[in-house]
Design an enzyme around this catalytic site. Structure first.
Site, PDB file in Angstrom:
ATOM      1  N   TRP A 115       0.819  -1.293   0.089  1.00  0.00           N
ATOM      2  CA  TRP A 115      -0.074   0.092  -0.033  1.00  0.00           C
ATOM      3  C   TRP A 115       0.875   1.240  -0.115  1.00  0.00           C
ATOM      4  O   TRP A 115       0.611   2.156  -0.656  1.00  0.00           O
ATOM      5  CB  TRP A 115      -1.057  -0.056   1.149  1.00  0.00           C
ATOM      6  CG  TRP A 115      -1.975  -1.344   1.213  1.00  0.00           C
ATOM      7  CD1 TRP A 115      -1.982  -2.184   2.010  1.00  0.00           C
ATOM      8  CD2 TRP A 115      -2.907  -1.485  -0.025  1.00  0.00           C
ATOM      9  NE1 TRP A 115      -2.801  -2.996   1.734  1.00  0.00           N
ATOM     10  CE2 TRP A 115      -3.425  -2.781   0.582  1.00  0.00           C
ATOM     11  CE3 TRP A 115      -3.269  -1.046  -1.031  1.00  0.00           C
ATOM     12  CZ2 TRP A 115      -4.360  -3.437  -0.346  1.00  0.00           C
ATOM     13  CZ3 TRP A 115      -4.005  -1.516  -1.999  1.00  0.00           C
ATOM     14  CH2 TRP A 115      -4.655  -2.622  -1.608  1.00  0.00           C
ATOM     15  N   ASP A 173      -1.062   6.811   6.608  1.00  0.00           N
ATOM     16  CA  ASP A 173      -2.036   5.982   6.156  1.00  0.00           C
ATOM     17  C   ASP A 173      -2.362   5.129   7.341  1.00  0.00           C
ATOM     18  O   ASP A 173      -1.423   4.273   7.632  1.00  0.00           O
ATOM     19  CB  ASP A 173      -1.875   5.153   4.796  1.00  0.00           C
ATOM     20  CG  ASP A 173      -2.915   4.069   4.585  1.00  0.00           C
ATOM     21  OD1 ASP A 173      -3.816   3.979   5.340  1.00  0.00           O
ATOM     22  OD2 ASP A 173      -2.798   3.411   3.410  1.00  0.00           O
ATOM     23  N   LYS A 177     -12.212  -1.547   7.810  1.00  0.00           N
ATOM     24  CA  LYS A 177     -11.484  -2.578   8.595  1.00  0.00           C
ATOM     25  C   LYS A 177     -11.777  -2.338  10.229  1.00  0.00           C
ATOM     26  O   LYS A 177     -12.247  -3.154  10.561  1.00  0.00           O
ATOM     27  CB  LYS A 177      -9.748  -2.461   8.528  1.00  0.00           C
ATOM     28  CG  LYS A 177      -9.385  -2.542   6.915  1.00  0.00           C
ATOM     29  CD  LYS A 177      -8.170  -2.016   6.791  1.00  0.00           C
ATOM     30  CE  LYS A 177      -8.151  -1.902   5.252  1.00  0.00           C
ATOM     31  NZ  LYS A 177      -8.227  -3.044   4.599  1.00  0.00           N
TER      32      LYS A 177
HETATM   33  C1  LIG Z   1      -3.156  -0.008   4.758  1.00  0.00           C
HETATM   34  C2  LIG Z   1      -4.043   0.239   3.581  1.00  0.00           C
HETATM   35  N1  LIG Z   1      -4.050   1.265   2.712  1.00  0.00           N
HETATM   36  C3  LIG Z   1      -4.740   1.447   1.641  1.00  0.00           C
HETATM   37  C4  LIG Z   1      -5.566   0.102   1.227  1.00  0.00           C
HETATM   38  C5  LIG Z   1      -6.638   0.350  -0.087  1.00  0.00           C
HETATM   39  O1  LIG Z   1      -7.855   0.785   0.424  1.00  0.00           O
HETATM   40  P1  LIG Z   1      -8.927   1.056  -0.557  1.00  0.00           P
HETATM   41  O2  LIG Z   1      -9.441  -0.135  -1.177  1.00  0.00           O
HETATM   42  O3  LIG Z   1     -10.061   1.605   0.478  1.00  0.00           O
HETATM   43  O4  LIG Z   1      -8.490   2.054  -1.315  1.00  0.00           O
HETATM   44  C6  LIG Z   1      -5.755  -0.868   2.092  1.00  0.00           C
HETATM   45  C7  LIG Z   1      -6.677  -1.893   1.839  1.00  0.00           C
HETATM   46  O5  LIG Z   1      -7.071  -2.670   1.681  1.00  0.00           O
HETATM   47  C8  LIG Z   1      -5.032  -0.822   3.176  1.00  0.00           C
HETATM   48  O6  LIG Z   1      -5.031  -2.076   4.038  1.00  0.00           O
END
Ligand SMILES: Cc1ncc(COP(=O)(O)O)c(C=O)c1O
Length: 361
Positions: A101, A171, A195
């Site tokens: 991510w 994030d 989550k």
């Molecule tokens: C730490 C983190 N950042 C970003 C994301 C991506 O999230 P989204 O699918 O809401 O764009 C996730 C997703 O599962 C994640 O665990």
């Protein structure tokens, strides 16, 4: 009705009390004769819902007055672009790449400026958090970016990086409200809520006011400016109204549990049950450096792909679902978010013990 123990990394388990309350209010919210889904977001009832949600989040995280709370859409992925589009002034930012991510955020930001990777744990499949006490932070960096909890690999920053005075952006999608955090250490905190907080479709951004300006990259779409959302109280367009209502209920639930200190204590207790077992097991082992272990996402393997697959299958049959590791790493992963009861973790460990007794060489 039979509920399973859901170890999904996201969308993940939500508190049963919240789901039941939402079900009770489905047809008639608080005497309005309609569902929150059917309600104008400009109504006084909905204004009370979003207002209370914001206040409860502020109370939980002790958010200072000079930070705005925004309820947005587009998931964490849209933030990968919104952050550089809004925050780049010198056109330079430093990223710490501790997983997929963070890497995606880094790659996306590269479209908008001179983006440096100042630390990475890619050399060991992101199984640790690099030492971030003295990084080559760029003199003119507009911000330093981290993914605080790495959902796929199960690592967490236990100490924030030394940004050498630069704005920290984080994030926190997979550790949101899992323990207290000092908001003042960050310029911008964001997370998809699916989550630990609510249904997919809402992303929460907590941003320091001085970072909210009209001085954004040329061509930034109106919907991607923090200022437009801040000026309009997250109501520039129709917000993800039902999702925010569920988030609000989860905030109240976390408060009822005793707030973030209590959540942390509970999450530490839960994680210890699983990590202690992994450390003593002769079949299963954790894949992450101990000092960097996440309280939320616990990856583990047996060392055999066949046994891993059999474990996931038999666990599912026994009511422990979504234990398969992320498709990019394999093995298993148990996500034990706030709403996973301690009993669920204990029972999972019992099941793992039985599996071990049957299959250990
Ligand atoms: C730490 C983190 N950042 C970003 C994301 C991506 O999230 P989204 O699918 O809401 O764009 C996730 C997703 O599962 C994640 O665990």
């Amino acid at each position: 009705m039979s509920r399973v123990y859901n170890f999904s990394a996201g969308p993940g388990v939500l508190p049963e009390e919240v789901l039941k309350e939402a079900a009770d209010e489905m047809l008639d919210y608080n005497g309005t004769g309609m569902s929150v889904m059917e309600m104008s977001h400009r109504s006084k009832e909905y204004e009370a819902i979003i207002g209370a949600a914001e206040q409860d989040l502020r109370d939980l995280l002790n958010i200072p007055d000079n930070y705005k709370v925004l309820f947005l859409q587009g998931g964490a992925h849209l933030q990968f672009a919104m952050i550089p589009m809004n925050l780049l002034k010198n056109g330079v930012a430093d990223y710490i790449v501790t997983g997929q991510w963070a890497k995606k955020a880094y790659e996306e930001a590269k479209r908008y400026g001179k983006i440096n990777c100042v630390a990475s744990s890619a050399d060991k499949t992101f199984s640790y958090i690099p030492d971030c006490s003295d990084l080559p932070i760029s003199e003119d960096a507009d911000y330093v970016y981290i993914c605080e909890n790495n959902t796929i690999y199960g690592t967490k920053f236990k100490e924030l990086p030394n940004t050498k005075g630069k704005t920290l952006v984080a994030d926190v999608s997979s550790c949101f409200l899992s323990e207290p955090m000092d908001v003042t250490k960050y310029g911008l905190i964001y997370g998809g809520v699916q989550k630990n907080i609510g249904p997919a479709g809402v992303v929460i951004v907590i941003i320091r006011e001085d970072l909210i300006t009209d001085d954004v990259l040329p061509g930034t779409p109106t919907m991607m400016k923090y200022k437009i959302h801040a000026d309009n109280g997250s109501m520039y367009n129709t917000p993800p109204a039902y999702g925010i209502y569920i988030c609000g209920k989860v905030f109240k639930w976390v408060k009822e549990q005793g707030g973030l200190e209590a959540m942390k204590e509970r999450n530490e207790r839960k994680a210890k049950i699983l990590y202690d077992f992994l450390d003593e097991s002769r079949l299963f082992r954790g894949t992450v450096e101990k000092k960097d272990r996440s309280l939320m996402n616990v990856p583990f393997v047996t060392g055999s792909d066949e046994l891993d697959a059999l474990f996931v299958k038999e666990a599912k049959e026994a009511g422990f679902v979504n234990l398969k590791g992320h498709r990019s790493v394999g093995g298993m992963r148990a996500s034990i978010y706030n709403a996973m009861p301690e009993e669920g973790v204990r029972k999972l460990v019992e099941f793992m013990r039985e599996f071990e007794a049957k299959h250990q060489a």
